[in-house]
Design a protein around this motif. Structure first.
Motif, mmCIF file in Angstrom:
data_model
loop_
_atom_site.group_PDB
_atom_site.id
_atom_site.type_symbol
_atom_site.label_atom_id
_atom_site.label_comp_id
_atom_site.label_asym_id
_atom_site.label_seq_id
_atom_site.Cartn_x
_atom_site.Cartn_y
_atom_site.Cartn_z
ATOM 1 N N LEU A 15 0.820 -1.208 0.000
ATOM 2 C CA LEU A 15 0.000 0.000 0.000
ATOM 3 C C LEU A 15 0.858 1.263 0.000
ATOM 4 O O LEU A 15 0.373 2.347 0.325
ATOM 5 N N SER A 16 2.115 1.121 -0.379
ATOM 6 C CA SER A 16 3.024 2.269 -0.416
ATOM 7 C C SER A 16 2.507 3.354 -1.348
ATOM 8 O O SER A 16 1.829 3.080 -2.342
ATOM 9 N N ARG A 17 2.847 4.600 -1.024
ATOM 10 C CA ARG A 17 2.527 5.709 -1.929
ATOM 11 C C ARG A 17 3.425 5.697 -3.171
ATOM 12 O O ARG A 17 3.255 6.508 -4.073
ATOM 13 N N GLY A 18 4.368 4.792 -3.188
ATOM 14 C CA GLY A 18 5.139 4.587 -4.400
ATOM 15 C C GLY A 18 6.413 5.402 -4.492
ATOM 16 O O GLY A 18 6.823 6.084 -3.548
ATOM 17 N N ARG A 19 7.027 5.322 -5.661
ATOM 18 C CA ARG A 19 8.292 5.985 -5.940
ATOM 19 C C ARG A 19 8.058 7.173 -6.869
ATOM 20 O O ARG A 19 7.048 7.240 -7.572
ATOM 21 N N ARG A 20 8.981 8.085 -6.909
ATOM 22 C CA ARG A 20 8.826 9.236 -7.799
ATOM 23 C C ARG A 20 8.846 8.812 -9.258
ATOM 24 O O ARG A 20 8.201 9.427 -10.099
ATOM 25 N N TYR A 21 9.607 7.784 -9.566
ATOM 26 C CA TYR A 21 9.648 7.238 -10.921
ATOM 27 C C TYR A 21 9.138 5.798 -10.855
ATOM 28 O O TYR A 21 9.656 4.995 -10.085
ATOM 29 N N PHE A 22 8.128 5.512 -11.647
ATOM 30 C CA PHE A 22 7.511 4.186 -11.573
ATOM 31 C C PHE A 22 8.504 3.091 -11.932
ATOM 32 O O PHE A 22 9.291 3.219 -12.882
ATOM 33 N N ASP A 89 11.360 -3.956 7.848
ATOM 34 C CA ASP A 89 12.195 -3.593 6.697
ATOM 35 C C ASP A 89 12.194 -2.087 6.473
ATOM 36 O O ASP A 89 13.228 -1.501 6.139
ATOM 37 N N LEU A 90 11.060 -1.440 6.636
ATOM 38 C CA LEU A 90 10.998 0.007 6.491
ATOM 39 C C LEU A 90 11.809 0.686 7.588
ATOM 40 O O LEU A 90 12.564 1.630 7.328
ATOM 41 N N LEU A 148 13.759 5.940 -3.968
ATOM 42 C CA LEU A 148 13.176 5.221 -2.838
ATOM 43 C C LEU A 148 11.680 5.499 -2.734
ATOM 44 O O LEU A 148 11.160 6.453 -3.316
ATOM 45 N N THR A 149 11.003 4.689 -1.934
ATOM 46 C CA THR A 149 9.569 4.888 -1.726
ATOM 47 C C THR A 149 9.310 6.146 -0.900
ATOM 48 O O THR A 149 10.186 6.639 -0.174
ATOM 49 N N PHE A 150 8.089 6.630 -0.995
ATOM 50 C CA PHE A 150 7.672 7.786 -0.206
ATOM 51 C C PHE A 150 7.923 7.560 1.275
ATOM 52 O O PHE A 150 8.422 8.443 1.984
ATOM 53 N N GLU A 151 7.571 6.383 1.781
ATOM 54 C CA GLU A 151 7.646 6.124 3.224
ATOM 55 C C GLU A 151 9.078 6.163 3.738
ATOM 56 O O GLU A 151 9.339 6.669 4.835
ATOM 57 N N THR A 152 10.027 5.635 2.964
ATOM 58 C CA THR A 152 11.427 5.702 3.380
ATOM 59 C C THR A 152 11.927 7.133 3.323
ATOM 60 O O THR A 152 12.607 7.609 4.243
ATOM 61 N N ARG A 153 11.591 7.841 2.267
ATOM 62 C CA ARG A 153 12.026 9.238 2.127
ATOM 63 C C ARG A 153 11.428 10.104 3.229
ATOM 64 O O ARG A 153 12.101 10.986 3.770
ATOM 65 N N GLU A 154 10.179 9.858 3.573
ATOM 66 C CA GLU A 154 9.541 10.604 4.659
ATOM 67 C C GLU A 154 10.288 10.396 5.976
ATOM 68 O O GLU A 154 10.491 11.338 6.746
ATOM 69 N N GLY A 155 10.704 9.161 6.232
ATOM 70 C CA GLY A 155 11.426 8.880 7.470
ATOM 71 C C GLY A 155 12.808 9.496 7.499
ATOM 72 O O GLY A 155 13.298 9.899 8.562
ATOM 73 N N ILE A 156 13.458 9.575 6.345
ATOM 74 C CA ILE A 156 14.788 10.190 6.277
ATOM 75 C C ILE A 156 14.715 11.664 6.630
ATOM 76 O O ILE A 156 15.599 12.200 7.317
ATOM 77 N N LEU A 157 13.637 12.345 6.206
ATOM 78 C CA LEU A 157 13.499 13.780 6.451
ATOM 79 C C LEU A 157 12.920 13.989 7.850
ATOM 80 O O LEU A 157 11.747 14.298 8.037
#
Length: 389
Positions: A15-22, A89-90, A148-157
């Motif tokens: 259910l990830s919001r996905g990646r910036r590039y498919f 994993d996330l 990377l996926t939205f969720e990983t990028r969100e956690g990095i920031l």
């Protein structure tokens, strides 16, 4: 690929919001496992092995570096995530990536580079970590970064000023900057990584501080959080009170302290989850932070942080070394700004092709990506001075 056993408020990779590039899904890995693998194979991750945590890289082989710190954070994060039924994993991916944008020489390097970038947007390592994974890694032919996926990028920031959040939102509407504008929380996995980071560095900075001789077990007796476990360990194993047992005494006290903090986080977070009962990941965003210590453990953790700040991070020997590190960063920035061709061809080209803003940001990216020893060697090459090592 759905994961079983997750709580309803955990991040499901399906259910990830996905990646910036498919990209089509991988046949054998979830989206967050792919993120973790991409982070581990990145250039920035490998460089962490020669980047300062507290003690500069040349000061000793046994002190933590940004790489070993990131591994310890990931281990703590996964352990807690498993008990809370969050996505391990996330959590691991965020923990491994959270310091990718850190400068050489730790916070001294970051502060110096931020000063250099006054007038050009400043410098902050959380934002730089996102920049690394979004733009600076150059491993893929179809896009910059590692997608990377939205969720990983969100956690990095982890932190972001409103101004920077607005800039991110302008480039990526509804993206990782949005929550800072709305005053929302990130996922529970991201919240957990923030706390695992704090637990890890408090513990290993005690270990490195005593190992270095800059703080002593006697001094640590004024810190209730540590002293309780030291006293327990010595009461159970009296032989550890002798000089030959002090190393084991330190390790055992830290082990007990870490264990109790982990159990405290699990219990306090479970209580918060029961009170607020988020139905899913989106519900988490509108609630207060749910992953945390109990009030008592939070107070004791703050006491420990105050002690480390006063007795270790501001120790004259540490300050003397970090003063030299700041000088290295400041002078490298000025030298590359004045003569971009002193940088490798790619960076020199970007600096020379752009305006003053692009030149400064290119120089900052180059310096931030350096290891401690590379920065020191570059400074010596360009100035003839040997300030470190």
């Amino acid at each position: 690929m759905h994961e079983t056993g997750l709580a309803p408020y955990a991040c499901d990779p399906a259910l990830s919001r996905g990646r910036r590039y498919f990209e089509p899904p991988a046949p054998t890995r979830t989206e967050y496992q792919r993120d973790r693998d991409r982070i581990v194979h990145s250039t920035a991750f490998r460089r962490l092995v020669y980047k300062t945590q507290v003690f500069l890289n040349h000061e000793g082989d046994l002190f933590r570096t940004r790489l070993t710190h990131s591994l310890e954070v990931a281990q703590l994060g996964r352990s807690i995530a498993r008990s809370l039924r969050l996505n391990e994993d996330l959590v691991e991916a965020i923990c491994l990536a959270h310091d990718l944008g850190h400068t050489p020489f730790g916070h001294a390097g970051q502060d110096a580079l931020n000063d250099c970038m006054t007038g050009f947007g400043g410098f902050e390592h959380n934002l730089q970590s996102l920049r690394v994974v979004d733009a600076l890694e150059d491993r893929y032919p179809a896009y910059d970064g590692i997608n990377l996926t939205f969720e990983t990028r969100e956690g990095i920031l982890k932190h972001c000023s409103r101004r920077n959040a607005e800039l991110i939102e302008a480039r990526e509407s509804g993206g990782v900057g949005r929550r800072f504008l709305l005053g929302q929380q990130p996922s529970l996995e991201a919240q957990l990584c923030n706390l695992a980071d704090e637990i890890a560095y408090n513990a290993h900075d005690i270990d490195d501080g005593v190992r270095s001789g800059l703080i002593t077990l006697e001094q640590l007796r004024e810190v209730p959080l540590f002293e309780r476990y030291r006293a327990q360990a010595q009461a159970q194993y009296p032989q550890l009170g002798r000089a030959t047992g002090r190393r084991r005494l330190l390790s055992e006290a830290i082990r007990r302290m870490l264990s109790d903090q982990v159990y405290d986080v699990i219990a306090a977070t479970r209580a918060a989850l029961a009170e607020h009962a988020p139905s899913d990941v989106d519900a988490v965003r509108g609630l207060p932070a749910l992953v945390g210590f109990s009030a008592g453990m939070r107070a004791q953790s703050r006491q420990l942080k105050s002690f480390l700040f006063r007795e270790l991070y501001r120790h004259p020997q540490v300050v003397q070394t970090t003063d030299g590190a700041r000088q290295v960063v400041r002078e490298l920035f000025a030298l590359y700004q004045a003569e971009p061709r002193q940088m490798p061809a790619a960076q020199a080209g970007w600096a020379l092709e752009g305006d003053a803003q692009q030149r400064a940001r290119t120089v900052a990216d180059f310096i931030a990506g350096m290891t401690d020893r590379y920065a020191a060697r570059e400074h010596e090459r360009l100035t003839g001075q040997r300030l470190l090592g």
